[in-house]
Design an enzyme around this catalytic site. Sequence first.
Site, mmCIF file in Angstrom:
data_model
loop_
_atom_site.group_PDB
_atom_site.id
_atom_site.type_symbol
_atom_site.label_atom_id
_atom_site.label_comp_id
_atom_site.label_asym_id
_atom_site.label_seq_id
_atom_site.Cartn_x
_atom_site.Cartn_y
_atom_site.Cartn_z
ATOM 1 N N HIS A 123 0.866 -1.179 0.000
ATOM 2 C CA HIS A 123 0.000 0.000 0.000
ATOM 3 C C HIS A 123 0.906 1.233 0.000
ATOM 4 O O HIS A 123 2.029 1.193 0.505
ATOM 5 C CB HIS A 123 -0.870 -0.033 1.264
ATOM 6 N N ASP A 200 3.327 -3.699 7.962
ATOM 7 C CA ASP A 200 2.013 -3.075 7.806
ATOM 8 C C ASP A 200 0.974 -4.150 8.081
ATOM 9 O O ASP A 200 0.716 -5.025 7.257
ATOM 10 C CB ASP A 200 1.878 -2.523 6.383
ATOM 11 N N GLN A 203 -4.254 -5.053 7.233
ATOM 12 C CA GLN A 203 -5.174 -6.032 6.667
ATOM 13 C C GLN A 203 -5.096 -7.388 7.369
ATOM 14 O O GLN A 203 -5.802 -8.326 6.974
ATOM 15 C CB GLN A 203 -4.894 -6.212 5.172
ATOM 16 N N LYS A 226 -10.293 -0.372 10.664
ATOM 17 C CA LYS A 226 -10.462 -1.603 9.900
ATOM 18 C C LYS A 226 -10.833 -2.782 10.808
ATOM 19 O O LYS A 226 -11.048 -3.897 10.318
ATOM 20 C CB LYS A 226 -9.191 -1.920 9.117
ATOM 21 N N CYS A 366 -4.680 2.434 -3.686
ATOM 22 C CA CYS A 366 -3.441 2.987 -3.126
ATOM 23 C C CYS A 366 -2.287 2.005 -3.319
ATOM 24 O O CYS A 366 -1.473 1.783 -2.405
ATOM 25 C CB CYS A 366 -3.616 3.334 -1.646
#
Length: 409
Positions: A123, A200, A203, A226, A366
Amino acid sequence: MDKKFQKIRDDFPILKQRINDEPLVYLDSAATSQKPQAVIDAVADYYQTINANTHRSVYTLGQRATDQYELARKKIQNFINAQFSKEVIFTKGTTDSLNLVASTYGEDNIQAGDEIVITYMEHHSNLIPWQQLAIKKHVVLKYIELTSDGQLDMTDAVNKITDKTKIVAVAHASNVLGVTNDIKKLAQIAHSHNAVIVVDGAQAVPHQPVDVQELNADFYAFSGHKMLSPMGIGVLYGKKELLEQMSPYQFGGEMINSVEKFNSTWSELPWKFEAGTQNVSGAIGLGKAIDYLNNVGMEEIAEYEQELVDYALPRLLNIKGLTIYGPHDSHNHNAVISFNFNNLHPHDVATAFDMDGVAVRAGHHCAQPLMKYLGVVATVRASFYFYNTKADVDKLLQAIADTKEFFRV
């Protein structure tokens, strides 16, 4: 298991509405999740019964705010199994967390001739900070290649990560390809070359159990919105010994120990990274979201979402004219499914789906370097969470059929 999770939908007020006179089928949780009533109530309760600043007042409301804020930090520590609560830094979100690492650890530890290694599936939040740091510091930015089915090429990772590498930055799970990366293995490779690994986790944390100590991540970033909590709150986990060496990210109130006319000293962890008035309601909402997720069970959430993927992916693969990106084996594919449909522009597809009440994301997500790597401009993305059902999958399939008929393709 489907019946249990069907009942869970009742906890989410927004899912009861209709869009274009159709029941809402929300398939954009990779962008942001919906919020259960318990989280909405917790945020409202803060403003109705507490609404005071933290760490600065001895009166009752101020103490309540501080207690609830720090309780949320403790819940996060336990949720990701951090060794110390001071390793949990509150931020605005994943983007803010990753910029914090790049602007502090990166600035202090990267020198000309060093290398930073990222992947093609990142991302922009985990790409641009390192790209700009590489430009500023005159260092080499390397990209780990992908396999033919969109998974991370671990052989290339071994080749790209060398003794010149100082930072490896990688997504735990892709927001486009439905791939979950082997962070523990990547951490082993990075550490064997004395590099740190920055993950990251935006997700991953909402969808599966995450143990930062087991992964051996040096830094791990994720967003509250999220994972059922309000927008504007996020987390940076960092190993204590690294965080203690790092300079503050921002300067101002609350992050100081003492201030003189021409010099200042900083507070201890975690507060030296939390300058100014914090998003107290967001932290409390995130704490309540973690309570909710723990009550459902992260293992059960992961298993149920796998059931949805096992149901959805083969059916989508059988649709003529549909191109699926990422692994075609459902056991290697998480709850993010990106596709293109014949020669239709993804925005046209998403608009057509919306007429059926199906909310999906269309665009480059993104991840423009990834789009170029895949040879496309954009994709349609359907992303599932544990409040979705097989009936939602069926509605997606019907939306595809209706779109095919409408555009005569």
